[in-house]
Design a protein around this motif. Structure first.
Motif, mmCIF file in Angstrom:
data_model
loop_
_atom_site.group_PDB
_atom_site.id
_atom_site.type_symbol
_atom_site.label_atom_id
_atom_site.label_comp_id
_atom_site.label_asym_id
_atom_site.label_seq_id
_atom_site.Cartn_x
_atom_site.Cartn_y
_atom_site.Cartn_z
ATOM 1 N N ILE A 98 34.040 36.676 45.689
ATOM 2 C CA ILE A 98 33.249 37.376 44.663
ATOM 3 C C ILE A 98 33.899 38.654 44.136
ATOM 4 O O ILE A 98 33.286 39.350 43.326
ATOM 5 N N PHE A 99 35.142 38.951 44.522
ATOM 6 C CA PHE A 99 35.706 40.221 44.069
ATOM 7 C C PHE A 99 37.223 40.167 43.960
ATOM 8 O O PHE A 99 37.906 39.616 44.823
ATOM 9 N N ASP A 100 37.720 40.761 42.885
ATOM 10 C CA ASP A 100 39.150 41.024 42.713
ATOM 11 C C ASP A 100 39.283 42.417 42.118
ATOM 12 O O ASP A 100 38.705 42.705 41.060
ATOM 13 N N GLY A 101 40.020 43.283 42.791
ATOM 14 C CA GLY A 101 40.100 44.674 42.372
ATOM 15 C C GLY A 101 40.684 44.871 40.987
ATOM 16 O O GLY A 101 40.198 45.680 40.198
ATOM 17 N N LYS A 102 41.738 44.123 40.684
ATOM 18 C CA LYS A 102 42.371 44.273 39.377
ATOM 19 C C LYS A 102 41.454 43.758 38.265
ATOM 20 O O LYS A 102 41.338 44.376 37.196
ATOM 21 N N LEU A 103 40.784 42.640 38.519
ATOM 22 C CA LEU A 103 39.845 42.100 37.537
ATOM 23 C C LEU A 103 38.672 43.053 37.343
ATOM 24 O O LEU A 103 38.181 43.236 36.224
ATOM 25 N N TYR A 104 38.216 43.693 38.431
ATOM 26 C CA TYR A 104 37.133 44.671 38.299
ATOM 27 C C TYR A 104 37.574 45.858 37.449
ATOM 28 O O TYR A 104 36.797 46.345 36.614
ATOM 29 N N GLN A 105 38.796 46.307 37.626
ATOM 30 C CA GLN A 105 39.311 47.404 36.792
ATOM 31 C C GLN A 105 39.224 47.048 35.312
ATOM 32 O O GLN A 105 38.790 47.849 34.479
ATOM 33 N N GLU A 106 39.632 45.825 35.002
ATOM 34 C CA GLU A 106 39.602 45.380 33.606
ATOM 35 C C GLU A 106 38.169 45.348 33.080
ATOM 36 O O GLU A 106 37.875 45.877 31.993
ATOM 37 N N ALA A 145 32.850 39.001 38.959
ATOM 38 C CA ALA A 145 32.516 37.933 39.901
ATOM 39 C C ALA A 145 32.372 36.600 39.173
ATOM 40 O O ALA A 145 32.826 35.552 39.654
ATOM 41 N N LEU A 146 31.743 36.625 37.990
ATOM 42 C CA LEU A 146 31.568 35.396 37.218
ATOM 43 C C LEU A 146 32.904 34.882 36.690
ATOM 44 O O LEU A 146 33.180 33.679 36.725
ATOM 45 N N CYS A 147 33.753 35.791 36.219
ATOM 46 C CA CYS A 147 35.048 35.389 35.663
ATOM 47 C C CYS A 147 36.046 35.010 36.753
ATOM 48 O O CYS A 147 37.023 34.306 36.485
#
Length: 594
Positions: free
Chosen positions: A561-569, A503-505
Motif C-alpha cells: 500500500i505504499f511507495d515513498g517516491k510515488l507518495y512524493q509525486e 495506494a490506488l496507483c
C-alpha cells in the motif's frame, strides 16, 4: 558496534587477516569436506541493511517494491550457488548495551537534522554520504524475507551472540555480516557483507587465526583483547588509562608510527606477557576508573564465550555463557501458555514487540526521519502513544492489579533518552478483551471480536461496519489514515488524498516501473509524513499481533500500500491542485474512490 578500532586495523593496517574469496568456491569446498551437507551462511541481518537497500531513493519513506525485488535477487544468487541462508535479527537491546544504544540514537538525531536542512535548502535528496536507512527497514525486512520463503530468527538477546552460537553449533559454512565481534567469537568463518560483490559472489573473509598470529596472541586471548580496546559491554573510556600506559611503554622500545596501530599492538603485546589467569584479569580491573563496576571485564570476556567454551582468564564455570544469555524466567502475573506462544512467535519473527512487552515490560523504537523543527507534526512516538496504551492494556490485562507501566525508549524530537518513559496501559472504551480468547478462540464471533479489538486500539471501533466491504490492505490503510487525521490537527485533506492516491496507483505497478519514476524535487514535509505513515504500519503490526492476527501480516506490509517516491509525486500534485483524473493517472475506475 564491535571492537573499537579493530575494523580499521584489519582492513587498512594488517595484511593477511582479510583475503578475497569466492563464496561459491567456499561452498564447493564445504560440500567436499562434509558430503551430503548443505552449506549454510548465517546472516547478521541488522548489519546488512545498508547494503541490501539499493533503490536510488531512500529519503522518501522507502521504495518497498524495489527493495523486495532486490532482496529476492540477493537470495536467488545464493540459492543458485547452492548456499542456504539463515537470517538473524536483533530481538531486544540488553541493559548492558543501553548506554551505547542511546549514544548512537542521539548521534543519528544530528544526522537526520542535517538531512532535513539539506532538503529545505536544495529540494533534492542528499548524496550517499548522508544515506540514512528508511524508517522501519529492519522490521519490514524481517517480514519481507519470510514472504520470500527464508528462515528468519529474532533473537532473545543480542543477535551477534546467537549468530555466532548458531554458526558454531550447526557447523555453518560461515557468518555473513559486518561486525568485528565475529573476529573475537571462536566460531565459524566470518565474511564481510560490505565487501560483497553479489555478481561474482566475492567478498573478504577475515581469519581470526591470522589475526592472532599477527598480534602474538592465542584464540582464547581475543575476548580480553577486545574488552581492553573497548566494546559495547566495556566502554572505550573504561580502560583508556591502561591503553595509554601500554602505548607509552611500547613506543619507547620501538619506532613510533601510526598511533592507532601502536595502540592495538601495544595492548596485544601486554596481554602476551601476562599469565593466563583469573588473577591477571583482577589486576587489570583495578585500573578501572572509580565508580565503574570492577566485574565489567569479567562480564565482557564471558559475553564472548559460546555454550561449552571456557576461558583461561576466568575461573571455571559450568555454564560460562550464562552472563551473556538472557534469563528465561517467566514474569509474574502472566499466563504461561500465552507467554510461551509469544516467545515462539517472537523467535520465528512472526509478531512485533509483543514478547518484549510481556517478557521485560520494555520496548524501544529507533530514529525516524522526522523534522525536529516542524512543530505542526508531533513526533511519531507521540502520535501513536494512545494506541500503544490500549495495546499494553490488552497484553497486560492479567497483571492489572499490579498496575504495570511499560518502559519506552522511543526516539523523537525533544526526548533526551536519559531514562525510559513510563507508559501506563489504558483500557479500551468497551473494556479489555481477554488475551486468551483473542489468541485461542475460534469461530466467526471471535474473529469479529479480533477485528473489533484491533479497531478499538485505534479508537475506531465505531467504523467496523463501514470497513466490512473493503479488502484487507485497503481496510488497514483507511484505519491508519483516519487515526492520523484524528491525532494530527495539521494533517490536510491534500495530505490524506496523496496517501490514498498513491495506494490506488501503486496497484499493478512493477518494481521496474516504480524505479523509473522521476522526481523534479523533494518536499521535506512529505518526507516527514511518509516516515510517520511507515511507523504507523509498524503500530498496526503490533496491534495485529496483540489481537490474535485479524489481518494476515502480509496485508499490512508497505509494498502492498505504499511507495515513498510515488507518495512524493502524489503529495506535490495534490498540493498543486491537480484534477482528480490526472492525480489517478486517468484511470476512470479509481475516480470513485476519491
Amino acid at each position: 558496534m564491535g571492537v573499537r578500532g579493530l575494523h580499521w586495523f584489519v582492513t587498512s593496517a594488517c595484511q593477511g587477516v582479510g583475503s578475497v574469496v569466492n563464496l561459491e568456491d567456499v561452498a564447493k569446498s564445504y560440500r567436499s569436506r562434509y558430503p551430503g551437507s548443505v552449506p549454510v551462511l548465517v546472516v547478521d541481518a541488522m548489519s546488512c541493511l545498508r547494503q541490501w537497500y539499493t533503490p536510488e531513493f531512500w529519503v522518501c519513506g522507502g521504495q518497498w517494491r524495489e527493495y523486495l525485488s532486490s532482496l529476492d535477487s540477493f537470495i536467488n544468487t545464493f540459492t543458485t550457488a547452492g548456499i542456504k541462508l539463515v537470517f538473524y535479527f536483533d530481538g531486544l537491546v540488553e541493559q548492558k548495551k543501553r548506554d551505547e544504544w542511546v549514544k548512537r540514537r542521539l548521534k543519528n538525531n544530528k544526522e537526520i537534522a542535517r538531512i532535513f536542512q539539506f532538503l529545505k535548502t536544495n529540494k533534492q535528496q542528499p548524496g550517499k554520504n548522508m544515506f540514512f536507512i528508511p524508517s522501519g527497514l529492519a522490521t519490514f525486512t524481517r517480514f519481507a524475507l519470510k514472504s520470500l520463503g527464508q528462515v528468519t530468527v529474532q533473537s532473545l538477546q543480542e543477535a551477534d551472540y546467537e549468530v555466532a552460537s548458531y554458526g558454531l553449533h550447526n557447523n555453518c559454512m560461515g557468518i555473513l555480516g559486518e561486525d568485528t565481534d565475529y573476529l573475537i567469537f571462536d566460531t565459524c568463518p566470518y565474511f564481510s557483507i560490505n565487501h560483497l560483490c553479489l555478481a561474482k559472489l566475492e567478498t573478504i573473509m577475515f581469519c581470526r587465526q591470522n589475526l592472532c598470529s599477527r598480534l602474538g596472541l592465542h584464540l582464547t586471548d581475543l575476548p580480553l583483547f577486545a574488552c581492553l580496546l573497548g566494546t559495547d559491554t566495556v566502554p572505550e573510556r573504561a580502560m583508556e588509562r591502561f591503553r595509554n600506559q601500554c602505548l607509552a611503554s611500547y613506543c619507547s622500545k620501538r619506532q613510533v608510527s601510526d598511533k592507532r596501530v601502536n595502540v592495538i599492538l601495544a595492548v596485544a603485546n601486554y596481554i602476551s606477557g601476562l599469565p593466563r589467569s583469573y588473577d591477571s584479569v583482577l589486576a587489570l580491573a583495578e585500573m578501572l576508573p572509580l565508580g565503574l563496576d570492577k566485574s565489567i571485564l569479567l562480564r565482557g570476556i564471558r559475553s564472548y564465550l559460546l555454550p561449552g567454551q571456557q576461558s583461561p582468564w576466568l575461573p571455571p564455570d559450568p555454564s560460562p555463557h550464562s552472563e551473556a544469555a538472557l534469563r528465561e524466567d517467566m514474569p509474574l502475573c502472566l499466563d504461561q501458555e500465552i507467554f510461551q506462544i509469544a516467545k515462539e512467535q517472537h523467535v520465528r519473527g512472526e509478531s512485533h514487540m509483543v514478547y518484549n512487552v510481556l517478557r521485560t515490560g520494555e520496548v524501544d523504537c529507533s530514529n525516524t526521519l522526522e523534522d525536529e523543527h516542524d512543530r505542526e507534526i508531533p513526533g511519531q512516538a507521540l502520535i501513536y502513544y494512545p494506541a500503544r496504551q490500549h495495546i499494553y492494556s490488552i497484553l497486560l490485562e492479567s497483571a492489572k492489579d499490579t498496575n504495570p507501566a511499560v518502559k519506552e525508549w522511543f526516539v523523537y524530537p525533544g526526548n533526551s533518552l536519559q531514562q525510559p518513559e513510563l507508559v501506563q496501559p489504558k483500557q479500551l472504551s468497551g473494556g479489555t478483551t481477554s488475551l486468551r480468547s483473542l489468541w485461542f478462540g475460534g469461530g466467526p464471533e471471535i474473529e469479529q471480536r479480533r477485528h473489533g479489538t484491533f479497531l478499538a486500539c485505534l479508537n475506531l471501533e465505531e467504523m467496523a461496519e463501514e470497513f466490512q466491504g473493503l479488502e484487507a490492505p485497503v481496510r488497514a490503510l483507511c484505519s491508519l489514515l483516519i487515526y492520523l487525521a484524528l491525532q494530527v490537527e495539521s494533517l490536510s485533506l491534500e495530505d490524506l488524498n496523496a496517501f490514498i492516491a498513491q495506494a490506488l496507483c501503486l496497484e499493478g505497478k512493477s518494481a521496474a516501473q516504480l524505479a523509473g519514476l522521476q522526481l523534479a524535487q523533494i518536499d521535506p514535509r512529505a518526507v516527514h509524513l511518509a516516515s510517520v505513515f511507515i511507523r504507523g504500519l509498524g503500530l498496526l503490526l503490533m496491534a495485529n499481533s496483540t489481537c490474535g492476527f485479524p489481518f494476515r501480516m502480509d496485508d499490512l506490509m508497505p509494498w502492498r500500500i505504499f511507495d515513498g517516491k510515488l507518495y512524493q509525486e502524489k503529495y506535490q500534485q495534490c498540493h498543486r491542485g491537480y484534477p482528480l483524473q490526472e492525480l489517478l493517472e486517468f484511470n476512470v475506475s479509481m475516480c470513485t474512490c476519491l
